[in-house]
Scaffold this motif. Structure first.
Motif, PDB file in Angstrom:
ATOM      1  N   SER A  87      18.047  52.193  50.734  1.00 42.89           N
ATOM      2  CA  SER A  87      16.785  51.453  50.755  1.00 42.89           C
ATOM      3  C   SER A  87      15.567  52.386  50.822  1.00 42.89           C
ATOM      4  O   SER A  87      14.441  51.929  50.645  1.00 42.89           O
ATOM      5  N   LEU A  88      15.808  53.669  51.076  1.00 45.47           N
ATOM      6  CA  LEU A  88      14.707  54.632  51.188  1.00 45.47           C
ATOM      7  C   LEU A  88      14.536  55.414  49.890  1.00 45.47           C
ATOM      8  O   LEU A  88      15.525  55.798  49.263  1.00 45.47           O
ATOM      9  N   ASP A  89      13.291  55.686  49.526  1.00 46.06           N
ATOM     10  CA  ASP A  89      13.041  56.578  48.396  1.00 46.06           C
ATOM     11  C   ASP A  89      13.053  58.020  48.923  1.00 46.06           C
ATOM     12  O   ASP A  89      13.158  58.260  50.132  1.00 46.06           O
ATOM     13  N   SER A  90      12.947  58.979  48.017  1.00 44.11           N
ATOM     14  CA  SER A  90      13.038  60.390  48.399  1.00 44.11           C
ATOM     15  C   SER A  90      11.983  60.778  49.428  1.00 44.11           C
ATOM     16  O   SER A  90      12.263  61.486  50.390  1.00 44.11           O
ATOM     17  N   ARG A  91      10.765  60.321  49.219  1.00 47.50           N
ATOM     18  CA  ARG A  91       9.676  60.673  50.142  1.00 47.50           C
ATOM     19  C   ARG A  91       9.966  60.137  51.550  1.00 47.50           C
ATOM     20  O   ARG A  91       9.774  60.857  52.537  1.00 47.50           O
ATOM     21  N   SER A  92      10.425  58.898  51.641  1.00 46.98           N
ATOM     22  CA  SER A  92      10.740  58.314  52.950  1.00 46.98           C
ATOM     23  C   SER A  92      11.887  59.056  53.620  1.00 46.98           C
ATOM     24  O   SER A  92      11.869  59.268  54.840  1.00 46.98           O
ATOM     25  N   LYS A  93      12.891  59.453  52.846  1.00 43.74           N
ATOM     26  CA  LYS A  93      14.012  60.211  53.399  1.00 43.74           C
ATOM     27  C   LYS A  93      13.523  61.538  53.974  1.00 43.74           C
ATOM     28  O   LYS A  93      13.923  61.947  55.073  1.00 43.74           O
ATOM     29  N   ILE A  94      12.644  62.203  53.231  1.00 45.36           N
ATOM     30  CA  ILE A  94      12.136  63.502  53.687  1.00 45.36           C
ATOM     31  C   ILE A  94      11.302  63.331  54.955  1.00 45.36           C
ATOM     32  O   ILE A  94      11.412  64.132  55.891  1.00 45.36           O
ATOM     33  N   GLU A  95      10.486  62.306  55.004  1.00 41.03           N
ATOM     34  CA  GLU A  95       9.692  62.052  56.210  1.00 41.03           C
ATOM     35  C   GLU A  95      10.598  61.756  57.410  1.00 41.03           C
ATOM     36  O   GLU A  95      10.334  62.214  58.522  1.00 41.03           O
ATOM     37  N   LYS A  96      11.678  61.005  57.176  1.00 40.56           N
ATOM     38  CA  LYS A  96      12.632  60.728  58.263  1.00 40.56           C
ATOM     39  C   LYS A  96      13.382  62.002  58.669  1.00 40.56           C
ATOM     40  O   LYS A  96      13.654  62.204  59.855  1.00 40.56           O
ATOM     41  N   LEU A  97      13.730  62.841  57.700  1.00 38.94           N
ATOM     42  CA  LEU A  97      14.385  64.108  58.018  1.00 38.94           C
ATOM     43  C   LEU A  97      13.465  64.986  58.863  1.00 38.94           C
ATOM     44  O   LEU A  97      13.904  65.640  59.808  1.00 38.94           O
ATOM     45  N   LYS A  98      12.191  64.983  58.522  1.00 41.12           N
ATOM     46  CA  LYS A  98      11.210  65.769  59.289  1.00 41.12           C
ATOM     47  C   LYS A  98      11.122  65.246  60.722  1.00 41.12           C
ATOM     48  O   LYS A  98      11.122  66.026  61.681  1.00 41.12           O
ATOM     49  N   ALA A  99      11.062  63.912  60.869  1.00 38.49           N
ATOM     50  CA  ALA A  99      11.002  63.317  62.205  1.00 38.49           C
ATOM     51  C   ALA A  99      12.271  63.618  62.996  1.00 38.49           C
ATOM     52  O   ALA A  99      12.214  63.901  64.206  1.00 38.49           O
ATOM     53  N   THR A 100      13.410  63.584  62.337  1.00 36.67           N
ATOM     54  CA  THR A 100      14.685  63.883  63.001  1.00 36.67           C
ATOM     55  C   THR A 100      14.720  65.334  63.462  1.00 36.67           C
ATOM     56  O   THR A 100      15.176  65.632  64.569  1.00 36.67           O
ATOM     57  N   ALA A 101      14.259  66.246  62.607  1.00 34.58           N
ATOM     58  CA  ALA A 101      14.223  67.666  62.979  1.00 34.58           C
ATOM     59  C   ALA A 101      13.332  67.876  64.202  1.00 34.58           C
ATOM     60  O   ALA A 101      13.668  68.648  65.102  1.00 34.58           O
ATOM     61  N   GLU A 102      12.208  67.175  64.254  1.00 39.60           N
ATOM     62  CA  GLU A 102      11.310  67.295  65.404  1.00 39.60           C
ATOM     63  C   GLU A 102      11.926  66.654  66.650  1.00 39.60           C
ATOM     64  O   GLU A 102      11.821  67.193  67.754  1.00 39.60           O
ATOM     65  N   GLU A 103      12.588  65.507  66.452  1.00 41.01           N
ATOM     66  CA  GLU A 103      13.211  64.799  67.574  1.00 41.01           C
ATOM     67  C   GLU A 103      14.284  65.654  68.251  1.00 41.01           C
ATOM     68  O   GLU A 103      14.374  65.704  69.479  1.00 41.01           O
ATOM     69  N   PHE A 104      15.110  66.318  67.438  1.00 41.07           N
ATOM     70  CA  PHE A 104      16.189  67.136  67.986  1.00 41.07           C
ATOM     71  C   PHE A 104      15.735  68.562  68.309  1.00 41.07           C
ATOM     72  O   PHE A 104      16.512  69.357  68.826  1.00 41.07           O
ATOM     73  N   GLY A 105      14.499  68.898  67.974  1.00 39.95           N
ATOM     74  CA  GLY A 105      13.980  70.232  68.276  1.00 39.95           C
ATOM     75  C   GLY A 105      14.641  71.332  67.470  1.00 39.95           C
ATOM     76  O   GLY A 105      14.864  72.433  67.992  1.00 39.95           O
ATOM     77  N   LEU A 106      14.957  71.043  66.209  1.00 40.04           N
ATOM     78  CA  LEU A 106      15.598  72.053  65.367  1.00 40.04           C
ATOM     79  C   LEU A 106      14.647  73.215  65.112  1.00 40.04           C
ATOM     80  O   LEU A 106      13.446  73.017  64.930  1.00 40.04           O
ATOM     81  N   THR A 107      15.187  74.407  65.110  1.00 41.19           N
ATOM     82  CA  THR A 107      14.401  75.605  64.838  1.00 41.19           C
ATOM     83  C   THR A 107      15.051  76.387  63.710  1.00 41.19           C
ATOM     84  O   THR A 107      16.234  76.209  63.403  1.00 41.19           O
ATOM     85  N   VAL A 108      14.276  77.248  63.104  1.00 38.47           N
ATOM     86  CA  VAL A 108      14.801  78.113  62.048  1.00 38.47           C
ATOM     87  C   VAL A 108      15.649  79.190  62.711  1.00 38.47           C
ATOM     88  O   VAL A 108      15.214  79.837  63.673  1.00 38.47           O
ATOM     89  N   ALA A 109      16.849  79.355  62.218  1.00 41.64           N
ATOM     90  CA  ALA A 109      17.746  80.372  62.781  1.00 41.64           C
ATOM     91  C   ALA A 109      17.212  81.764  62.451  1.00 41.64           C
ATOM     92  O   ALA A 109      16.746  82.005  61.336  1.00 41.64           O
ATOM     93  N   PRO A 110      17.249  82.680  63.414  1.00 46.69           N
ATOM     94  CA  PRO A 110      16.820  84.044  63.113  1.00 46.69           C
ATOM     95  C   PRO A 110      17.795  84.688  62.132  1.00 46.69           C
ATOM     96  O   PRO A 110      18.990  84.373  62.149  1.00 46.69           O
ATOM     97  N   PRO A 111      17.307  85.556  61.277  1.00 45.42           N
ATOM     98  CA  PRO A 111      18.224  86.195  60.331  1.00 45.42           C
ATOM     99  C   PRO A 111      19.225  87.072  61.073  1.00 45.42           C
ATOM    100  O   PRO A 111      18.889  87.673  62.099  1.00 45.42           O
ATOM    101  N   PRO A 112      20.459  87.127  60.579  1.00 45.17           N
ATOM    102  CA  PRO A 112      21.462  87.950  61.256  1.00 45.17           C
ATOM    103  C   PRO A 112      21.132  89.428  61.127  1.00 45.17           C
ATOM    104  O   PRO A 112      20.557  89.860  60.132  1.00 45.17           O
TER     105      PRO A 112
END
Length: 114
Positions: free
Chosen positions: A63-88
């Motif tokens: 039911s979601l278009d691409s833009r809505s999915k991306i906005e939800k993914l962004k909100a989910t990343a913020e909700e869970f506090g995801l961070t960029v992994a440091p390079p090995p």
């Protein structure tokens, strides 16, 4: 060289997160280059089953278009506090004194054995 290449030291990213990052790279231009790249990098890590389920649910929601999915993914990343992994950190290059002889092997022609 294999173990000192940073690309070989990167964690294996599960398909759900690869698909999410691909969607963001392909359709997320509206976010701006910095936010788009950062969000894709945040989702390109190894995360818990709970986060994977949330991301999979967003990606599979027809039911979601691409833009809505991306906005939800962004909100989910913020909700869970995801961070960029440091390079090995690559391993140091091998030196001569690091190489040890493990086995000897002799090769001879067949007629010498007869």
């Amino acid at each position: 060289i294999y173990l000192s290449d940073p690309n070989n030291l990167m964690p294996d990213v599960e398909k759900t997160f690869r698909d999410a990052a691909q969607l963001i790279y392909k359709e997320g231009g509206f976010l701006g280059d910095d936010i788009q790249g950062e969000l894709a990098a945040k989702l390109s890590g190894r995360w818990s089953t709970e986060i994977k389920s949330a991301v999979r649910e967003i990606l599979s929601d027809e039911s979601l278009d691409s833009r809505s999915k991306i906005e939800k993914l962004k909100a989910t990343a913020e909700e869970f506090g995801l961070t960029v992994a440091p390079p090995p950190k690559p391993l140091p290059q091998l030196q001569k004194h690091d190489v040890r002889l493990i086995t000897w092997m002799a090769v001879s022609s067949r007629h010498m054995l007869e």
